[in-house]
Design a protein around this motif. Structure first.
Motif, PDB file in Angstrom:
ATOM      1  N   TYR A   1     -30.706   9.956   7.948  1.00 42.33           N
ATOM      2  CA  TYR A   1     -29.988  10.505   9.100  1.00 42.33           C
ATOM      3  C   TYR A   1     -28.698   9.743   9.405  1.00 42.33           C
ATOM      4  O   TYR A   1     -28.035  10.032  10.400  1.00 42.33           O
ATOM      5  N   PHE A   2     -28.356   8.785   8.542  1.00 38.80           N
ATOM      6  CA  PHE A   2     -27.193   7.942   8.760  1.00 38.80           C
ATOM      7  C   PHE A   2     -26.116   8.247   7.712  1.00 38.80           C
ATOM      8  O   PHE A   2     -26.383   8.954   6.736  1.00 38.80           O
ATOM      9  N   PRO A   3     -24.893   7.750   7.893  1.00 38.13           N
ATOM     10  CA  PRO A   3     -23.814   8.089   6.966  1.00 38.13           C
ATOM     11  C   PRO A   3     -24.146   7.801   5.513  1.00 38.13           C
ATOM     12  O   PRO A   3     -24.896   6.875   5.186  1.00 38.13           O
ATOM     13  N   VAL A   4     -23.570   8.604   4.626  1.00 36.84           N
ATOM     14  CA  VAL A   4     -23.750   8.458   3.185  1.00 36.84           C
ATOM     15  C   VAL A   4     -23.166   7.129   2.719  1.00 36.84           C
ATOM     16  O   VAL A   4     -22.161   6.647   3.248  1.00 36.84           O
ATOM     17  N   GLY A   5     -23.803   6.521   1.720  1.00 35.02           N
ATOM     18  CA  GLY A   5     -23.342   5.229   1.206  1.00 35.02           C
ATOM     19  C   GLY A   5     -22.114   5.343   0.329  1.00 35.02           C
ATOM     20  O   GLY A   5     -21.463   6.399   0.242  1.00 35.02           O
TER      21      GLY A   5
ATOM     22  N   VAL B   1     -25.183   8.892  -4.628  1.00 38.99           N
ATOM     23  CA  VAL B   1     -23.900   9.347  -4.096  1.00 38.99           C
ATOM     24  C   VAL B   1     -22.987   9.641  -5.283  1.00 38.99           C
ATOM     25  O   VAL B   1     -22.472   8.724  -5.920  1.00 38.99           O
ATOM     26  N   VAL B   2     -22.807  10.908  -5.598  1.00 37.95           N
ATOM     27  CA  VAL B   2     -22.098  11.299  -6.820  1.00 37.95           C
ATOM     28  C   VAL B   2     -20.587  11.157  -6.689  1.00 37.95           C
ATOM     29  O   VAL B   2     -19.896  10.783  -7.647  1.00 37.95           O
ATOM     30  N   ILE B   3     -20.058  11.468  -5.511  1.00 42.00           N
ATOM     31  CA  ILE B   3     -18.643  11.285  -5.194  1.00 42.00           C
ATOM     32  C   ILE B   3     -18.577  10.789  -3.761  1.00 42.00           C
ATOM     33  O   ILE B   3     -19.588  10.853  -3.038  1.00 42.00           O
ATOM     34  N   PRO B   4     -17.433  10.289  -3.300  1.00 41.83           N
ATOM     35  CA  PRO B   4     -17.368   9.823  -1.916  1.00 41.83           C
ATOM     36  C   PRO B   4     -17.877  10.866  -0.926  1.00 41.83           C
ATOM     37  O   PRO B   4     -17.480  12.037  -0.972  1.00 41.83           O
ATOM     38  N   ASN B   5     -18.813  10.449  -0.092  1.00 43.85           N
ATOM     39  CA  ASN B   5     -19.363  11.246   1.013  1.00 43.85           C
ATOM     40  C   ASN B   5     -20.378  12.307   0.611  1.00 43.85           C
ATOM     41  O   ASN B   5     -20.923  12.992   1.476  1.00 43.85           O
ATOM     42  N   LEU B   6     -20.675  12.475  -0.692  1.00 41.83           N
ATOM     43  CA  LEU B   6     -21.640  13.486  -1.124  1.00 41.83           C
ATOM     44  C   LEU B   6     -22.849  12.814  -1.769  1.00 41.83           C
ATOM     45  O   LEU B   6     -22.725  12.143  -2.787  1.00 41.83           O
ATOM     46  N   GLU B   7     -23.995  13.027  -1.164  1.00 38.54           N
ATOM     47  CA  GLU B   7     -25.253  12.458  -1.635  1.00 38.54           C
ATOM     48  C   GLU B   7     -26.196  13.568  -2.086  1.00 38.54           C
ATOM     49  O   GLU B   7     -26.373  14.572  -1.390  1.00 38.54           O
TER      50      GLU B   7
ATOM     51  N   TYR C   1     -23.430  15.878   2.988  1.00 33.94           N
ATOM     52  CA  TYR C   1     -21.986  15.618   2.893  1.00 33.94           C
ATOM     53  C   TYR C   1     -21.495  15.134   4.246  1.00 33.94           C
ATOM     54  O   TYR C   1     -21.678  15.803   5.267  1.00 33.94           O
ATOM     55  N   TRP C   2     -20.892  13.945   4.244  1.00 32.68           N
ATOM     56  CA  TRP C   2     -20.388  13.355   5.484  1.00 32.68           C
ATOM     57  C   TRP C   2     -18.890  13.643   5.559  1.00 32.68           C
ATOM     58  O   TRP C   2     -18.090  13.053   4.841  1.00 32.68           O
ATOM     59  N   PHE C   3     -18.493  14.586   6.443  1.00 27.24           N
ATOM     60  CA  PHE C   3     -17.098  15.040   6.473  1.00 27.24           C
ATOM     61  C   PHE C   3     -16.275  14.425   7.594  1.00 27.24           C
ATOM     62  O   PHE C   3     -15.063  14.642   7.663  1.00 27.24           O
TER      63      PHE C   3
ATOM     64  N   ALA D   1     -26.269  18.725   6.053  1.00 25.07           N
ATOM     65  CA  ALA D   1     -27.324  18.540   5.058  1.00 25.07           C
ATOM     66  C   ALA D   1     -27.944  19.885   4.709  1.00 25.07           C
ATOM     67  O   ALA D   1     -28.021  20.793   5.546  1.00 25.07           O
ATOM     68  N   LEU D   2     -28.387  20.000   3.452  1.00 29.23           N
ATOM     69  CA  LEU D   2     -29.107  21.177   2.988  1.00 29.23           C
ATOM     70  C   LEU D   2     -30.244  20.722   2.094  1.00 29.23           C
ATOM     71  O   LEU D   2     -30.031  19.983   1.136  1.00 29.23           O
ATOM     72  N   ASP D   3     -31.461  21.153   2.421  1.00 29.81           N
ATOM     73  CA  ASP D   3     -32.642  20.857   1.617  1.00 29.81           C
ATOM     74  C   ASP D   3     -33.236  22.162   1.097  1.00 29.81           C
ATOM     75  O   ASP D   3     -33.299  23.159   1.824  1.00 29.81           O
ATOM     76  N   VAL D   4     -33.713  22.115  -0.156  1.00 29.87           N
ATOM     77  CA  VAL D   4     -34.374  23.262  -0.769  1.00 29.87           C
ATOM     78  C   VAL D   4     -35.772  22.826  -1.168  1.00 29.87           C
ATOM     79  O   VAL D   4     -35.938  21.896  -1.964  1.00 29.87           O
TER      80      VAL D   4
END
Length: 267
Positions: A22-26, A61-67, A106-108, A115-118
């Motif tokens: 629930y906290f910012p992406v690393g 974290v694949v790119i900045p802000n996207l986990e 994604y932290w924008f 967030a999206l979960d499947v």
């Protein structure tokens, strides 16, 4: 009505939905693998129930802000009542694999993310029964640091479970928050959190000549307290005590408690 009673526990078990964090992406190209176990206990009618699960989760974290994350992977050792001490009791073979939730966050903005979960229905029927729906969960997350070491993580999301076994759960709402405080003198972080889940629509069960509809407005409230300790930059351990207070046993399960612990491997 027989089918409705048989599926009630399975429907309740899927009532809540929450993301990996629930906290910012690393930082970009960093990640974590979590290996843990959970022991829970509750009452189901006159029976005292308990369960034991082994769990694995991971995020990267694949790119900045996207986990991207994988959750819910594990093995249920048992979920049974005291009568199952006798191996000959029917219905006591409840061990099996449990999986899988695929997630993205994604932290924008500095304090805001999405967030999206499947939920992918790959659970063992021995572990969860025949009811194993495909589900989606979308949430907005908010986090802020009040002072050095004291941070809030929160989220509000909507879930939808698709039809399975002639049963449709429909829409649910989840609101949760967690407050963490990292002690200044040692790498110990205690926390406390709470979650509220409510059904926004009825559960619908097609029972042939009739359709049962129930559960709209049913809710549960979950509280957890825990702590994490950073052994070093790569390894940390954590534990939680979780209490669930259910509003309606038929739709949301029953009051329950759980103790869980995990080893986190950071890279």
């Amino acid at each position: 009505m027989i089918k409705k009673i048989a599926l009630a526990a399975a429907v309740a078990a899927t009532a809540s939905f929450a993301t990996y964090n629930y906290f910012p992406v690393g930082e970009a190209h960093s990640g974590q693998v979590e290996i843990g176990a959970a022991y829970g206990w509750w009452e189901q009618g006159p029976a005292d129930m308990n369960s034991m699960n082994l769990k694995v989760a991971a995020e990267y974290v694949v790119i900045p802000n996207l986990e991207l994350s994988l959750q819910g992977i594990g093995y249920q050792l048992w979920s049974e009542n005291d009568d199952c001490d006798d191996d000959d009791v029917p219905g006591c073979d409840t061990d099996g694999f449990k999986a899988l939730t695929v997630g993205a966050r994604y932290w924008f903005m500095p304090m805001l993310g999405a967030a999206l979960d499947v939920n992918v229905p790959l659970n063992s029927e021995d572990a969860v029964g025949p009811y194993d729906p495909f589900g989606l969960y979308a949430a907005i997350q908010f986090s802020m640091e009040f002072m050095p070491g004291l941070a809030l993580g929160s989220e509000a999301g909507v879930s939808y479970k698709f039809e399975d076994e002639n049963t449709t759960e429909g829409l649910g709402l989840t609101i949760l928050a967690e407050l963490d405080y990292t002690l200044p003198s040692i790498p110990l972080t205690p926390w406390i959190g709470a979650e509220f889940d409510v059904r926004l629509s009825d559960v619908e069960e097609d029972m042939g000549p009739a359709t049962a509809e129930y559960g709209s407005g049913d809710s549960d409230f979950i509280i957890w307290i825990g702590a994490g300790y950073d052994i070093n930059k790569m390894f940390s351990v954590k534990a939680n005590f979780v209490m669930t207070f259910a509003d309606e046993e038929e739709s949301m399960g029953t009051d329950a408690m759980e103790i869980n612990a995990a080893l986190d491997i950071n890279f």
